[in-house]
Design a protein around this motif. Sequence first.
Motif, PDB file in Angstrom:
ATOM      1  N   ILE A 114       0.889  -1.010   0.020  1.00 45.05           N
ATOM      2  CA  ILE A 114       0.029  -0.089   0.014  1.00 45.05           C
ATOM      3  C   ILE A 114       0.907   1.227  -0.117  1.00 45.05           C
ATOM      4  N   LYS A 115       0.485   2.235  -0.545  1.00 46.13           N
ATOM      5  CA  LYS A 115       1.220   3.534  -0.865  1.00 46.13           C
ATOM      6  C   LYS A 115       0.119   4.747  -0.247  1.00 46.13           C
ATOM      7  N   PRO A 116       0.232   5.079   0.914  1.00 43.66           N
ATOM      8  CA  PRO A 116      -0.752   5.873   1.484  1.00 43.66           C
ATOM      9  C   PRO A 116      -0.695   7.208   0.707  1.00 43.66           C
ATOM     10  N   LYS A 117      -1.944   8.056   0.566  1.00 41.01           N
ATOM     11  CA  LYS A 117      -1.782   9.465   0.152  1.00 41.01           C
ATOM     12  C   LYS A 117      -1.453  10.139   1.093  1.00 41.01           C
ATOM     13  N   ASN A 118      -1.549   9.747   2.386  1.00 42.36           N
ATOM     14  CA  ASN A 118      -1.415  10.562   3.713  1.00 42.36           C
ATOM     15  C   ASN A 118      -0.471   9.672   4.567  1.00 42.36           C
ATOM     16  N   PRO A 119       0.754   9.395   4.386  1.00 42.06           N
ATOM     17  CA  PRO A 119       1.711   8.714   5.313  1.00 42.06           C
ATOM     18  C   PRO A 119       1.325   9.145   6.976  1.00 42.06           C
ATOM     19  N   ARG A 120       1.346  10.330   6.996  1.00 42.34           N
ATOM     20  CA  ARG A 120       1.283  10.718   8.380  1.00 42.34           C
ATOM     21  C   ARG A 120      -0.033  10.381   9.009  1.00 42.34           C
ATOM     22  N   GLY A 121      -1.265  10.253   8.202  1.00 43.57           N
ATOM     23  CA  GLY A 121      -2.538   9.639   8.793  1.00 43.57           C
ATOM     24  C   GLY A 121      -2.330   8.212   9.142  1.00 43.57           C
ATOM     25  N   LEU A 122      -1.773   7.319   8.267  1.00 44.01           N
ATOM     26  CA  LEU A 122      -1.513   5.942   8.667  1.00 44.01           C
ATOM     27  C   LEU A 122      -0.658   5.720   9.866  1.00 44.01           C
ATOM     28  N   ILE A 123       0.413   6.637  10.242  1.00 49.40           N
ATOM     29  CA  ILE A 123       1.176   6.608  11.292  1.00 49.40           C
ATOM     30  C   ILE A 123       0.555   7.040  12.497  1.00 49.40           C
ATOM     31  N   VAL A 124      -0.181   7.906  12.542  1.00 46.87           N
ATOM     32  CA  VAL A 124      -1.401   8.188  13.487  1.00 46.87           C
ATOM     33  C   VAL A 124      -2.130   7.221  13.688  1.00 46.87           C
ATOM     34  N   ALA A 125      -2.800   6.496  12.786  1.00 43.16           N
ATOM     35  CA  ALA A 125      -3.670   5.222  12.802  1.00 43.16           C
ATOM     36  C   ALA A 125      -2.954   4.321  13.657  1.00 43.16           C
ATOM     37  N   LYS A 126      -1.656   3.763  13.224  1.00 44.58           N
ATOM     38  CA  LYS A 126      -0.952   2.749  13.817  1.00 44.58           C
ATOM     39  C   LYS A 126      -0.713   3.133  15.081  1.00 44.58           C
ATOM     40  N   LEU A 127      -0.389   4.415  15.690  1.00 46.11           N
ATOM     41  CA  LEU A 127      -0.312   4.787  16.883  1.00 46.11           C
ATOM     42  C   LEU A 127      -1.440   4.590  17.729  1.00 46.11           C
ATOM     43  N   HIS A 128      -2.440   5.059  17.313  1.00 41.91           N
ATOM     44  CA  HIS A 128      -3.796   4.893  18.075  1.00 41.91           C
ATOM     45  C   HIS A 128      -4.126   3.333  18.286  1.00 41.91           C
ATOM     46  N   LEU A 129      -3.820   2.551  17.250  1.00 47.23           N
ATOM     47  CA  LEU A 129      -4.118   1.212  17.247  1.00 47.23           C
ATOM     48  C   LEU A 129      -3.167   0.437  18.321  1.00 47.23           C
ATOM     49  N   GLY A 130      -1.987   0.698  18.266  1.00 53.42           N
ATOM     50  CA  GLY A 130      -1.068   0.468  19.158  1.00 53.42           C
ATOM     51  C   GLY A 130      -1.481   0.845  20.650  1.00 53.42           C
ATOM     52  N   MET A 131      -1.798   2.110  20.866  1.00 52.49           N
ATOM     53  CA  MET A 131      -2.184   2.414  22.277  1.00 52.49           C
ATOM     54  C   MET A 131      -3.589   1.781  22.671  1.00 52.49           C
ATOM     55  N   LEU A 132      -4.484   1.150  21.713  1.00 54.78           N
ATOM     56  CA  LEU A 132      -5.669   0.539  22.137  1.00 54.78           C
ATOM     57  C   LEU A 132      -5.282  -0.859  22.507  1.00 54.78           C
ATOM     58  N   ILE A 133      -4.305  -1.386  21.773  1.00 53.25           N
ATOM     59  CA  ILE A 133      -3.960  -2.729  22.008  1.00 53.25           C
ATOM     60  C   ILE A 133      -3.143  -2.657  23.563  1.00 53.25           C
ATOM     61  N   ILE A 134      -2.394  -1.682  23.940  1.00 51.49           N
ATOM     62  CA  ILE A 134      -1.903  -1.462  25.209  1.00 51.49           C
ATOM     63  C   ILE A 134      -2.859  -1.155  26.301  1.00 51.49           C
ATOM     64  N   LEU A 135      -3.879  -0.688  26.060  1.00 53.20           N
ATOM     65  CA  LEU A 135      -5.130  -0.469  26.916  1.00 53.20           C
ATOM     66  C   LEU A 135      -5.662  -1.801  27.246  1.00 53.20           C
ATOM     67  N   LEU A 136      -6.028  -2.340  26.291  1.00 51.54           N
ATOM     68  CA  LEU A 136      -6.683  -3.854  26.267  1.00 51.54           C
ATOM     69  C   LEU A 136      -5.682  -4.947  27.277  1.00 51.54           C
ATOM     70  N   ALA A 137      -4.387  -4.925  26.775  1.00 50.38           N
ATOM     71  CA  ALA A 137      -3.379  -5.207  27.811  1.00 50.38           C
ATOM     72  C   ALA A 137      -3.403  -5.075  29.204  1.00 50.38           C
ATOM     73  N   VAL A 138      -3.595  -3.763  29.515  1.00 50.64           N
ATOM     74  CA  VAL A 138      -3.636  -3.116  30.956  1.00 50.64           C
ATOM     75  C   VAL A 138      -4.978  -3.983  31.391  1.00 50.64           C
ATOM     76  N   ILE A 139      -6.117  -3.769  30.865  1.00 53.07           N
ATOM     77  CA  ILE A 139      -7.344  -4.257  31.339  1.00 53.07           C
ATOM     78  C   ILE A 139      -7.284  -5.923  31.729  1.00 53.07           C
ATOM     79  N   LEU A 140      -6.799  -6.507  30.588  1.00 54.58           N
ATOM     80  CA  LEU A 140      -6.555  -8.010  30.705  1.00 54.58           C
ATOM     81  C   LEU A 140      -5.603  -8.427  31.758  1.00 54.58           C
ATOM     82  N   ARG A 141      -4.506  -7.795  32.128  1.00 55.36           N
ATOM     83  CA  ARG A 141      -3.486  -7.765  33.188  1.00 55.36           C
ATOM     84  C   ARG A 141      -4.264  -7.608  34.610  1.00 55.36           C
ATOM     85  N   GLY A 142      -5.107  -6.435  34.661  1.00 55.04           N
ATOM     86  CA  GLY A 142      -5.897  -6.493  35.950  1.00 55.04           C
ATOM     87  C   GLY A 142      -6.989  -7.401  36.141  1.00 55.04           C
ATOM     88  N   LEU A 143      -7.557  -7.751  35.214  1.00 55.07           N
ATOM     89  CA  LEU A 143      -8.600  -8.850  35.227  1.00 55.07           C
ATOM     90  C   LEU A 143      -7.768 -10.333  35.750  1.00 55.07           C
TER      91      LEU A 143
END
Length: 150
Positions: A114-143
């Motif tokens: 893929i060649k994104p028209k807006n590379p910064r947008g894809l980087i930001v999307a990956k950052l948000h997705l990564g932070m969501l994964i970390i949030l799930l990991a924290v919740i899972l660890r707590g449970l």
Amino acid sequence: MDNLILQIILRFIHIVSAVLAIGGLGFVVFCLLPAAKGADEAARSAILPPAVMRFMKIVWLAIAGLVVSGVINWINFASTYKAMGPAGNALIGTKVLLALILFAMVWAESTGFIKPKNPRGLIVAKLHLGMLIILLAVILRGLRLAHAAG
């Protein structure tokens, strides 16, 4: 998991890998790209491509660390997730699915699939997705800790 040393090593690898990958994305979004925006074209051309190539090496090492430690942890904690009921299974399944999507995004972009028209947008999307994964990991660890205590 009975072997405490192995558990500590795997947790360390998993956390350091996530920190390097997601923290690196944060650095790119909040520091590198804004700084490059203010530079002239020659400076951007001299800095960005080598920086991206170096970062991608770190990202692939981090993905390898996350996959290896994650699979081993998942196998070792499978009975705990099962005992936690639908919430445990749903959280670990969602976390793994989102991680696979993130890895696929990295692969698709790095191979030119893929060649994104807006590379910064894809980087930001990956950052948000990564932070969501970390949030799930924290919740899972707590449970998991609450289940073990409970």
